[in-house]
Structure formats: C-alpha cells, structure tokens
Design an enzyme around this catalytic site. Structure first.
Site, mmCIF file in Angstrom:
data_model
loop_
_atom_site.group_PDB
_atom_site.id
_atom_site.type_symbol
_atom_site.label_atom_id
_atom_site.label_comp_id
_atom_site.label_asym_id
_atom_site.label_seq_id
_atom_site.Cartn_x
_atom_site.Cartn_y
_atom_site.Cartn_z
ATOM 1 N N ASP A 256 0.857 -1.169 0.000
ATOM 2 C CA ASP A 256 0.000 0.000 0.000
ATOM 3 C C ASP A 256 0.899 1.227 0.000
ATOM 4 O OD1 ASP A 256 -1.340 1.123 3.120
ATOM 5 O OD2 ASP A 256 0.641 0.299 2.747
ATOM 6 N N GLU B 227 -3.678 13.526 9.140
ATOM 7 C CA GLU B 227 -4.129 14.443 8.092
ATOM 8 C C GLU B 227 -5.009 15.536 8.687
ATOM 9 O OE1 GLU B 227 -4.278 11.160 7.895
ATOM 10 O OE2 GLU B 227 -3.494 10.467 5.960
ATOM 11 N N ASN C 98 -14.317 3.604 2.811
ATOM 12 C CA ASN C 98 -15.320 3.485 1.763
ATOM 13 C C ASN C 98 -15.901 4.823 1.324
ATOM 14 O OD1 ASN C 98 -15.518 0.700 0.939
ATOM 15 N ND2 ASN C 98 -16.052 0.302 3.081
ATOM 16 N N MET D 260 -14.318 10.283 2.935
ATOM 17 C CA MET D 260 -14.550 11.658 3.374
ATOM 18 C C MET D 260 -14.652 11.662 4.900
ATOM 19 S SD MET D 260 -17.279 13.358 0.735
ATOM 20 C CE MET D 260 -18.641 12.344 1.235
ATOM 21 N N LYS E 86 -14.570 17.052 3.900
ATOM 22 C CA LYS E 86 -13.340 17.065 3.103
ATOM 23 C C LYS E 86 -13.067 15.616 2.734
ATOM 24 C CE LYS E 86 -9.979 16.302 6.766
ATOM 25 N NZ LYS E 86 -10.883 16.011 7.902
ATOM 26 N N ASP F 69 -0.082 -1.684 6.478
ATOM 27 C CA ASP F 69 -0.046 -1.243 7.866
ATOM 28 C C ASP F 69 -1.407 -0.839 8.391
ATOM 29 O OD1 ASP F 69 -0.327 1.043 6.347
ATOM 30 O OD2 ASP F 69 0.848 2.281 7.711
ATOM 31 N N ASP G 199 -6.109 -2.498 5.250
ATOM 32 C CA ASP G 199 -5.307 -3.502 4.546
ATOM 33 C C ASP G 199 -5.554 -4.911 5.087
ATOM 34 O OD1 ASP G 199 -3.962 -1.510 3.066
ATOM 35 O OD2 ASP G 199 -2.583 -1.171 4.733
HETATM 36 N N1 LIG Z 1 -8.781 12.039 7.374
HETATM 37 C C1 LIG Z 1 -9.304 12.080 6.172
HETATM 38 N N2 LIG Z 1 -10.420 12.768 5.934
HETATM 39 C C2 LIG Z 1 -10.950 12.800 4.725
HETATM 40 N N3 LIG Z 1 -10.471 12.184 3.665
HETATM 41 C C3 LIG Z 1 -9.348 11.471 3.802
HETATM 42 C C4 LIG Z 1 -8.704 11.373 5.056
HETATM 43 N N4 LIG Z 1 -7.627 10.571 4.914
HETATM 44 C C5 LIG Z 1 -7.597 10.207 3.637
HETATM 45 N N5 LIG Z 1 -8.636 10.738 2.946
HETATM 46 C C6 LIG Z 1 -8.949 10.553 1.532
HETATM 47 O O1 LIG Z 1 -9.243 9.184 1.285
HETATM 48 C C7 LIG Z 1 -8.388 8.650 0.308
HETATM 49 C C8 LIG Z 1 -8.100 7.196 0.596
HETATM 50 O O2 LIG Z 1 -7.601 7.047 1.918
HETATM 51 P P1 LIG Z 1 -6.191 6.364 2.210
HETATM 52 O O3 LIG Z 1 -5.158 7.085 1.451
HETATM 53 O O4 LIG Z 1 -6.024 6.239 3.654
HETATM 54 O O5 LIG Z 1 -6.458 4.958 1.527
HETATM 55 P P2 LIG Z 1 -5.557 3.664 1.507
HETATM 56 O O6 LIG Z 1 -6.311 2.662 0.727
HETATM 57 O O7 LIG Z 1 -5.099 3.313 2.861
HETATM 58 O O8 LIG Z 1 -4.339 4.093 0.632
HETATM 59 P P3 LIG Z 1 -2.830 4.037 1.031
HETATM 60 O O9 LIG Z 1 -2.327 2.773 0.520
HETATM 61 O O10 LIG Z 1 -2.285 5.193 0.257
HETATM 62 O O11 LIG Z 1 -2.716 4.185 2.498
HETATM 63 C C9 LIG Z 1 -7.164 9.532 0.366
HETATM 64 O O12 LIG Z 1 -6.483 9.530 -0.834
HETATM 65 C C10 LIG Z 1 -7.778 10.887 0.657
HETATM 66 O O13 LIG Z 1 -8.240 11.485 -0.528
HETATM 67 MG MG LIG Z 2 -3.418 3.330 4.305
#
Ligand SMILES: Nc1ncnc2c1ncn2[C@@H]1O[C@H](COP(=O)(O)OP(=O)(O)OP(=O)(O)O)[C@@H](O)[C@H]1O
Ligand SMILES: [Mg+2]
Ligand SMILES: [K+]
Length: 699
Positions: free
Chosen positions: A324, A365, A397, A400, A412, A535, A539
């Site tokens: 990831d 974030e 999912n 936001m 956001k 992590d 995942d």
């Molecule tokens: N705290 C938050 N509040 C709102 N949106 C968020 C937040 N954290 C992440 N996002 C949005 O959600 C998307 C997906 O989340 P995240 O990056 O954690 O996914 P992931 O599948 O774990 O990917 P990665 O492998 O990069 O960790 C992010 O690219 C971002 O646009």
């Molecule tokens: Mg992640």
C-alpha cells in the site's frame, strides 16, 4: 489516589549468538539424549529406522556375549555404538536449531516484566488514575502512560501524541510517534514513552499480547510440518520402505548363495542393518527439521516474526508483491501543505471550512489541517460542543470526513467522492476543481476537496514523502523476478506520481479494501503466489488473503493480526530479505536432499562388495575402493554416514548461499555441487576412515 510522576523504566538489548555458541552447544548435547524418547523419534520416519536398528544391534550385542560361538561381538558393538551416534547427531542438530530459537524467545521474554500501570477511571486525560499491576489489566480498560513509563500492555491510543522508544522490540533506536486515530495508533507492551503522554485503551488480556504471541511463535513449540516438508517426508519414507524391502530380501538371497556353493557364510543381521542405515536418506532425515527451525530463526534475525514455517516457505516462491502507498512506500504522516481555493473563494475561507471539517478528525491528516489553518490565518480551534457539531469520521469506503452542524454538511475528502457528494445534492461541481486537483496530484501529494453545505471550497494539499532508498530495492526485487504493485485509495495522478518516484512496476489507484482483496484473488487464480505488505486496518482483509502477509510493526493491531509475518522495522523493502530467506530455506532443503541421496548411492558401492564377498567372492571385483577388510568397509561406511550429519549442521543452520541468478541456473548449479559432491565425498571419506581404522588396528 497516588500521583507519583513516573514508574520504573526498563532497558534490554539483544546480542546475536554464534553458530556453535557454548551456551547453545552444551544444552543441545543434553537435549540430544532427551530426544531419544521414542515419541520424539517417531516424528522422523527415517531416523526412526536408525533408532530401531540401534536398539536391535544393542540387543544382539548382549546376546552375543552369552554365546561362546559368536566371535564378532566387538564388531556388533562398534556398529551399534555408531548407530546410536547417528541418532544422537540428528537429535543434536535439531536441538541446536531449537536452542537458537529458544534463546531468541528468551530474550523476548526478558522484555516481559511486571510493571505498574496508571489505570484511569474515565477514559480522558487529566482525570485521576490508580496504580495497578500490569497483570491486572483487562481488554477495554483505559490507562495513562507518560514520559518515562513502560507501556504495560498492547493497546490503542485514544488520546494524545507521544514519542515512543520501541528499540526493546525492534532494535531500532530512533523513537517513533504514536498517536490517536489513523495508522499509528497501536502501542506495544514493553516499549517506553519518551515524551508527552498517551491515553491508551487496552486491546488484549494479559498472556495474549503481541510479545506473548511472538514468544510462542519463536519458541516453535507448536511448530507444524509445512506442506513442502510433508511432501519431502513422504518421498523419504518411500525410499526407506524400498531399501527396507531390498535389505530384508538380501538375507534369503545370501543364504541361498551359500547353500548353492556349499561354502562361505551368509550375511549377518548386523551387516544388513548397517547396510540399511547407509542406504536410507539419513542425512536429510536428520537435518530436515533443523533447516525449518533455522529458517524461522534467520527471519527473526532479520527482525521479522513469522507465525508459521509455511509463510517462510511461501516467501521463497513469491512472484507478486503488493504494497500500500501511505505508510508503506511513503512515510505516512501526510501533512497539510497548502490551500488552493475554488473560483470565488478566498484562501482564508477555504482554510476556515477545512479546519471546521477537521475539528474532530484525529488522523494525522486532520490534525495537520487544523495546525496549518492556525499558522496561515490564525484561525482558532472551535469547540464541537458549542457548535453543536456531530463528527463524521473518515472511512475507507466514503473517503470523506467532516462534521454535521444541523442541516449543514461540512466535508473534506477524495476529490471524486466529494464530486459525487455534491452532485447527489443536485449542485454544480466547478470545472476549475479538476485543474487544482491535478496540480496537487502531479506533485505526488494527496488532494483533499473541501465542501461546505454543497458549496465546493477548493483543495487542501497533503504532502507525503517517499521512503529513502526504496527505488534501488524495488529494482533488486525485479531482478529476482518479483513484480511490485502499489495499491492506494488515492487518486490516479497522485498514485502515478508516487509510483514513478518509488519505481514500482504497476499501481492500482482509488482502491477500496474490497478492490485490494480482489486484486490478490485475481493474481492467485492465475497461479501466482502473492505477498502483501501493509499497515492499515483497511489492509487487513487483503493481508488475510495474501500468501505472505507482512504487517508493519508500526501498523494497526488489525493489520498485525491479519498478517502471517510482522516486520519489527516497519520497512516495506524488508520483503527482499524475507524472500531471500525463504528461497534459501527451500534451496538448502533441496541441496541437502540431493546430497543425501547421491551420498547413499556411493555408500552402496562401499558396502555391497564387503557385505557379500563371503557369499559371492566374485563381488571382490566391485570393490573399487580397495578397503582393508569387509568389516572395516562396513564400519567406515557407518561412521561416515554418522559424521556427515555433524559436518553438515552449519550448512543446515546457516543455509546455502543465495544468489539472484534466476531459479533454473541456481537449480543447475546446486544439483552439480551437491549431486556430484554427494557422490564423490563418500568415496574419499570412507577410504580415509578405513585407512585410519586399519592404521589404528581397530578392525
Ligand atoms: N482524514 C481524512 N479525511 C478525509 N479524507 C481522507 C482522510 N484521509 C484520507 N482521505 C482521503 O481518502 C483517500 C483514501 O484514503 P487512504 O489514502 O487512507 O487509503 P488507503 O487505501 O489506505 O491508501 P494508502 O495505501 O495510500 O494508504 C485519500 O487519498 C484521501 O483522498
Ligand atoms: Mg493506508
Ligand atoms: K544414509
């Protein structure tokens, strides 16, 4: 109520052990005798045959003592003694490998200690606490840990940010940050808080902690045979049965020869037992279990805890690696770096709404947005209570997060999620947003779109840094024939930028946890063996599905539980070492099997002429080694057969050298070295032992 400021600290270090460390060798020698228990012996069918042979020859020796007609009791005794040595050497090899594992477990156990905990009545910082013994904590309790305190048990941070010294577990001296929300919220018992404080919700009951599980894995008390080991054991059993039948049928054959010639004497049972032991694959039979145990130990030496030998083995055959992005390829503390307003919105207005949407968002974030809004525009933190705001947490999912203030939805999140959210409200999504989002993404940053009651406000840039040296390591994986694929919930442009910077072969963007799982299943259905490192809690399903699942120690409890390995260093390129150790283990086993079988063929030529020359004098022609006497030939073969086990222990424990030269070339090389070596070595060894025995007048 006690308010003592600190609890007693701890310090522990791990020192590596040499191969034949005295502290390992003596207990292993003692263990070799303990392992003479028939129940232990029965676990290795090949060695069990030798064990039964030892018992039979011992009984025959005592019987020969009472029989004045038997002239060869000295020979029977000698064979018997060396058969016992063969069994003991095999036991010693296994005990030595296990001893190393146990030493590693013991050093882990040294980390376990009874510490006092500061148990909170109310799960909130600043409230009163009571000192309770760590052993009295239960899942669900909340505790306070402050600078200087040892974290008494595994848990989840629910409030606060602190630097933690995890060196006791990871060996890494740099402190790590542990904080509530997000992927850095898990804390491990036995580690120490260096600065600040944390409120921790206890995640496990005593005895079930990460450390406890590591210890039981490392101790290998419950070590199961792996599928490959089972397959190999079946092959060895088949060979053993074949040779057993051959040897047993030699007796009537020999008696018939004597009867027909009217001269000579039939082969003795002692010689037949010696022959059988020399023919069955005792070398690999004796070392098989050590190779497996040593593989787990080598993983531990690389700071990786494998929960099963099966995972270690699978690591040797991996052909796809999924990683990831955030926290694995990148450092993972995405920090807000800029506000980019939509047309008709000021930067300050955007910052204001972004802050509002992040008030209760405890992820790194979210907190970094609040900090940036304060730095840039001095926007003060508002109170959720007075605003009557309801927190909408981030989920993988919805992608936001934000707050609801009455009817007003402040959000956001990922740009496409925000666009869908706005369009669902029947409101316009400004075309200008695409450019803002793309600009941020192309830099490899994560864009967060911000919306206030349907009005699109602009984009927040979250910066993340690719971990150092990762590109070279991925290139090495490519040379080993392993494809690297990055999977991320982030958008395609950000993913492409980071993928290029990190040098992965492929990437999957905008992936939900289900997408990650599906990708793994797709690869597996093509017959590929998939490794995954991750992590985050999101995942976990993918980790559970992968054949080799390496969870970062810095990751969440859920990720660690779903994986079958934990990398204590939280280094995504650790898979290189993991694959090497796995391949090394498979190769060591293959090489020693080749060697063992080749060896037995050579012994055949030493023993057959000697054993049957009494029956068929013509067999003397086959005696290419020209050994001093039939008895000496048989003794020499038995002694060689025992000593070769000892000689090969270092190889079994350290593993054969691994080179990234492609599987086919490596196989050819190994068959050559261990096959040819296996044939040649016994001729030299047996001849030398024979010369020594006759020089010493022992036969
Ligand atoms: N705290 C938050 N509040 C709102 N949106 C968020 C937040 N954290 C992440 N996002 C949005 O959600 C998307 C997906 O989340 P995240 O990056 O954690 O996914 P992931 O599948 O774990 O990917 P990665 O492998 O990069 O960790 C992010 O690219 C971002 O646009
Ligand atoms: Mg992640
Ligand atoms: K043998």
């Amino acid at each position: 109520m006690s308010q003592a400021k600190t609890l007693p600290p701890v310090a522990k270090s791990r020192a590596p052990l040499t191969l034949f460390d005295a502290s390992l060798v003596w207990p292993a020698m003692a263990d070799a005798f303990v392992k003479l228990d028939p129940r232990t012996q029965a676990r290795s069918p090949v060695m069990f045959v030798v064990y039964v042979g030892s018992i039979l020859t011992t009984l025959m020796y005592f019987q020969s003592l009472g029989d004045p007609a038997a002239a060869d009791s000295g020979f029977i005794l000698a064979v018997s003694v060396w058969l016992w040595f063969t069994v003991l050497f095999a036991n010693f090899a296994e005990a030595l490998a296990e001893g190393r594992s146990k030493a590693q477990a013991a050093s882990l156990r040294g980390l376990k200690q009874t510490v006092m905990a500061k148990k909170l009545d109310t799960p909130k910082h600043g409230t009163g606490w009571l000192p309770v013994p760590g052993a009295d904590l239960r899942k669900g309790h909340t505790i306070l840990v402050e600078a200087g305190d040892v974290i008494p048990i595994d848990g989840e941070v629910i409030e606060g940010v602190a630097s933690v010294d995890e060196s006791a577990i990871t060996g890494e001296s740099a402190p790590v940050i542990r904080e509530s929300g997000g992927d850095f919220s898990a804390v491990t018992g036995g580690t120490r808080v260096l600065s600040d404080w944390l409120v921790v919700r206890v995640a496990v009951n005593p005895g079930e902690t990460f450390l406890d599980r590591m210890i039981s894995m490392v101790e290998g008390a419950k070590r199961q045979k792996t599928p490959n080991e089972i397959a190999l054991t079946i092959l060895l059993v088949a060979l053993t049965i074949v040779f057993l039948v051959v040897t047993v049928s030699l007796l009537p054959f020999s008696m018939f020869g004597v009867a027909a010639a009217g001269a000579g004497k039939p082969v003795s049972v002692t010689v037949l037992i010696a022959l059988l032991v020399c023919l069955i694959p005792t070398t690999i039979g004796a070392l098989l279990s050590s190779i497996g145990v040593a593989g787990m130990s080598r993983m531990m030496g690389a700071n990786v805890i494998a929960t099963s030998g099966r995972a270690v083995e699978a690591a040797g055959d991996v052909d796809v690696l999924l990683l990831d992005k955030t926290g694995t390829i990148t450092l993972g503390n995405r920090q807000a770096a800029g506000f980019f307003p939509a047309p008709g919105v000021t930067e300050q207005q955007l910052a204001d709404v972004a802050q509002l949407a992040s008030l209760a968002d405890e992820t790194p974030e979210g907190r970094s947005i609040v900090v940036l809004a304060k730095q840039r525009f001095n926007i003060r933190e508002r109170d959720m209570g007075t605003l009557k705001a309801v927190f909408i947490p981030f989920s993988a999912n919805t992608r936001m997060s934000g707050v609801d203030i009455g009817e007003r939805q402040v959000r956001k999140g990922a740009a496409d999620s925000v666009r869908k959210h706005v369009e669902a409200l029947g409101l316009p999504y400004p075309a200008e947003m695409a450019r803002l989002v793309d600009d941020v993404s192309r830099r490899g940053s994560t864009p967060l779109a911000v919306v206030d009651a349907g009005r699109v406000m602009g984009v927040v840039e979250l910066k993340d840094i690719v971990k150092g040296g990762i590109k070279e390591r991925f290139a090495e994986l490519r040379r080993m024939g392993i494809k690297t694929v990055m999977i991320t919930g982030d958008n395609k442009l950000t993913a492409a930028a980071i993928a290029a910077e990190a040098g992965v072969d492929d990437f999957l963007a905008e992936a939900t946890p289900e997408d990650k799982l599906k990708l793994i299943r797709d690869y597996q259905s093509q017959g590929r063996l998939v490794a995954m490192t991750g992590d985050g809690t999101n995942d976990a399903p993918a980790l559970a599905q992968a054949d080799v699942a390496v969870a970062m120690n810095s990751g969440t409890q859920a990720a660690k539980e779903a994986g079958n390995m934990v990398d204590l260093d939280s280094n995504p390129t650790k898979l290189l070492e993991i694959v090497e150790i796995g391949k090394q283990m498979l190769m060591t086993r293959g090489s020693l099997t080749t060697f063992s079988i080749a060896n037995d063929i050579a012994k055949y030529f030493a023993i057959i002429p000697a054993a049957f020359v009494g029956t068929y004098p013509q067999l003397k022609a086959l005696d290419v080694m020209n050994l001093s006497s039939p008895d000496s030939a048989i003794m020499s073969a038995v002694i060689f057969n025992a000593l070769i086990i000892i000689v090969l222990i270092p190889l079994a424990l350290k593993g054969v050298r691994y080179r990234a030269i492609g599987a086919a070339a490596l196989l050819r090389r190994n068959i050559l070295i261990y096959g040819v070596g296996g044939i040649v070595l016994p001729f030299i060894g047996i001849k030398l032992i024979d010369m020594l025995l006759s020089a010493l007048n022992l036969v």
